[in-house]
Design a protein around this motif. Sequence first.
Motif, short mmCIF file in Angstrom:
data_model
loop_
_atom_site.label_atom_id
_atom_site.label_comp_id
_atom_site.label_asym_id
_atom_site.label_seq_id
_atom_site.Cartn_x
_atom_site.Cartn_y
_atom_site.Cartn_z
N SER A 90 -26.40 27.81 41.39
CA SER A 90 -26.89 28.43 42.62
C SER A 90 -27.66 27.31 43.28
CB SER A 90 -28.09 28.12 41.72
OG SER A 90 -28.67 29.23 40.88
N VAL A 91 -27.26 25.71 42.63
CA VAL A 91 -27.74 25.00 43.74
C VAL A 91 -26.43 24.70 45.15
CG1 VAL A 91 -27.89 22.09 44.47
CG2 VAL A 91 -29.12 23.25 42.08
N SER A 92 -25.08 25.00 44.72
CA SER A 92 -23.78 24.97 45.22
C SER A 92 -24.11 26.16 46.49
CB SER A 92 -22.05 25.00 44.88
OG SER A 92 -22.36 23.90 43.98
N ALA A 133 -20.78 37.53 58.40
CA ALA A 133 -20.09 38.66 56.67
C ALA A 133 -19.79 37.64 55.57
CB ALA A 133 -19.57 39.82 57.33
N LEU A 134 -19.06 36.83 56.01
CA LEU A 134 -18.57 35.85 55.45
C LEU A 134 -19.16 34.96 54.51
CD1 LEU A 134 -15.03 34.70 57.61
CD2 LEU A 134 -15.07 36.15 55.59
N PHE A 135 -20.27 34.05 54.61
CA PHE A 135 -20.92 33.50 54.34
C PHE A 135 -22.02 34.53 53.56
CE2 PHE A 135 -20.43 30.31 57.63
CZ PHE A 135 -20.10 29.29 57.08
N GLY A 136 -22.28 36.34 53.96
CA GLY A 136 -23.04 36.92 53.66
C GLY A 136 -22.07 37.03 52.18
N LEU A 137 -20.68 36.74 52.03
CA LEU A 137 -19.03 37.58 50.84
C LEU A 137 -19.73 36.44 50.02
CD1 LEU A 137 -17.56 39.63 49.65
CD2 LEU A 137 -15.70 38.28 51.04
N LEU A 138 -19.73 35.17 50.62
CA LEU A 138 -20.15 34.15 49.18
C LEU A 138 -21.18 33.74 48.70
CD1 LEU A 138 -19.01 31.46 49.01
CD2 LEU A 138 -20.07 30.39 51.05
N THR A 139 -22.39 34.41 49.56
CA THR A 139 -23.60 34.49 48.49
C THR A 139 -23.53 35.45 47.59
OG1 THR A 139 -24.61 33.29 51.26
CG2 THR A 139 -26.07 34.92 48.96
N VAL A 140 -22.86 36.23 48.03
CA VAL A 140 -22.83 37.77 47.19
C VAL A 140 -21.69 37.34 45.89
CG1 VAL A 140 -22.70 39.74 46.46
CG2 VAL A 140 -23.92 39.79 48.31
N SER A 141 -20.81 36.86 45.90
CA SER A 141 -20.42 36.08 44.93
C SER A 141 -20.69 35.41 44.05
CB SER A 141 -18.80 35.84 45.66
OG SER A 141 -18.43 36.98 46.54
N ASN A 163 -14.58 34.36 32.54
CA ASN A 163 -13.70 35.15 32.83
C ASN A 163 -12.93 34.57 31.03
OD1 ASN A 163 -14.35 36.94 35.08
ND2 ASN A 163 -12.92 35.26 35.87
N ARG A 164 -12.31 34.04 30.33
CA ARG A 164 -12.12 33.38 29.69
C ARG A 164 -12.34 34.33 28.19
NH1 ARG A 164 -9.59 27.45 30.19
NH2 ARG A 164 -7.81 27.89 31.21
N ASN A 165 -13.86 34.32 28.56
CA ASN A 165 -14.65 34.39 27.25
C ASN A 165 -14.80 35.94 27.85
OD1 ASN A 165 -15.30 31.60 26.34
ND2 ASN A 165 -16.66 31.00 27.39
N ASN A 166 -14.07 36.61 28.18
CA ASN A 166 -14.74 38.08 28.67
C ASN A 166 -15.93 38.95 28.81
OD1 ASN A 166 -11.81 38.50 28.48
ND2 ASN A 166 -12.02 38.32 25.94
N ARG A 167 -16.83 37.62 29.57
CA ARG A 167 -18.20 38.14 29.83
C ARG A 167 -18.07 38.87 30.96
NH1 ARG A 167 -22.39 35.91 27.87
NH2 ARG A 167 -23.75 36.75 30.06
N PRO A 168 -18.19 40.26 31.54
CA PRO A 168 -17.92 41.19 32.58
C PRO A 168 -19.22 40.71 33.83
CG PRO A 168 -19.91 41.84 31.10
CD PRO A 168 -18.73 41.27 30.63
N LEU A 169 -18.92 41.12 35.10
CA LEU A 169 -19.61 41.35 36.10
C LEU A 169 -20.88 41.78 36.03
CD1 LEU A 169 -17.12 41.06 39.10
CD2 LEU A 169 -17.84 39.47 38.03
N SER A 170 -21.95 41.20 36.55
CA SER A 170 -23.14 42.47 36.75
C SER A 170 -23.15 43.06 37.34
CB SER A 170 -24.03 41.16 37.09
OG SER A 170 -24.26 39.92 35.72
N THR A 171 -23.94 43.55 37.60
CA THR A 171 -23.89 45.43 38.47
C THR A 171 -25.66 44.67 39.40
OG1 THR A 171 -24.87 46.46 36.70
CG2 THR A 171 -22.52 46.00 36.60
#
Length: 232
Positions: free
Chosen positions: A168-170, A142-150, A224-232
Motif C-alpha cells: 500500500s505504501v509503495s 493509463a500505465l500508472f492507472g494499471l500500476l495502481t490496480v495491479s 502465488n506459491r500459497n495459491n491465494r487467488p486474485l481478488s475480483t
Amino acid sequence: MAVPFLVGNGLFIILVLLGKDLGTTAVLMLIMIATMLVGGIELKKMLLVLVGSGLLATAAALLSPNRLVRLMSWTNRECDDGMDLCHQGLQGLYALASDGWCGVGIGQSRQKWHWIPEAHTDFIFAIIGEELGLIGSLFILALFGLLTVSVHRIALRTTTVFAFCACSVSLMWLVFQAVLNIAMVAGVVPVTAVPLTFVSFGGSSLVISLAAIGVVLAIARDLNRNNRPLST
C-alpha cells in the motif's frame, strides 16, 4: 511504537530539507503519513502528524526566497527578482499546449532545445506531451492507472500487516510522486524538483522505485506459491 518511528523518519526529513529539496521532503512526508495511516495509528496522533507536517512544509516554503518567488509565479504574479523563475513552468505549458492529438513526433520536440531547462528530468512529461500528443500523455496516465490496480489487487491478497503496508505504501508513494510531477508540469501545483516515476532521468530515483516494485513482486510471488487467488 509511533514515537521511535516519527523520530527516525523526522530525522531523515529534516536532513533532506536542510539540503534545500522541498519536493523530496514532501514525498518523504507522504511515505511517513501513508505508513502510519495504513498501520492503523490513532486518529489524534494522525492529526498531530498532519498538522506538524503542514506547518513544516509551509515554513520551509515561505522562509526561502527561491521557493517564495516560485509560489508567486505559480499564482500568476510577476517574477521581478531577475532570476526568471517563471520561465521553466511557462515553457512546460507551451510544450503541452502545442502537442495536439498526436504531437510533433518522437524526437521532434522544439521546447527541449534551450527552452525548458533540464527537460530530461523534472519536465520530461512536457516533452512527452509535445512529441506524442494527447494520446501519448493519456497512455502514460493509463500505465500508472494499471500500476495502481495491479498493486492494489496484490495488497488485498496479503495476509500479514507488513506485506499489506509494503504494498500500500509503495503504491501511494510511486503514484503520488507521478501525480505531483504531472500536476507541476500542468501548472496545477508550484514547480518542485520531483521526478516522474520510472521516466525521468536519474539513476538513484529509478533504482529506489524499482526496488519498491521488487518488494511488491516478491510478495506477489509468495502469495502465488500459497495459491491465494486474485481478488475480483
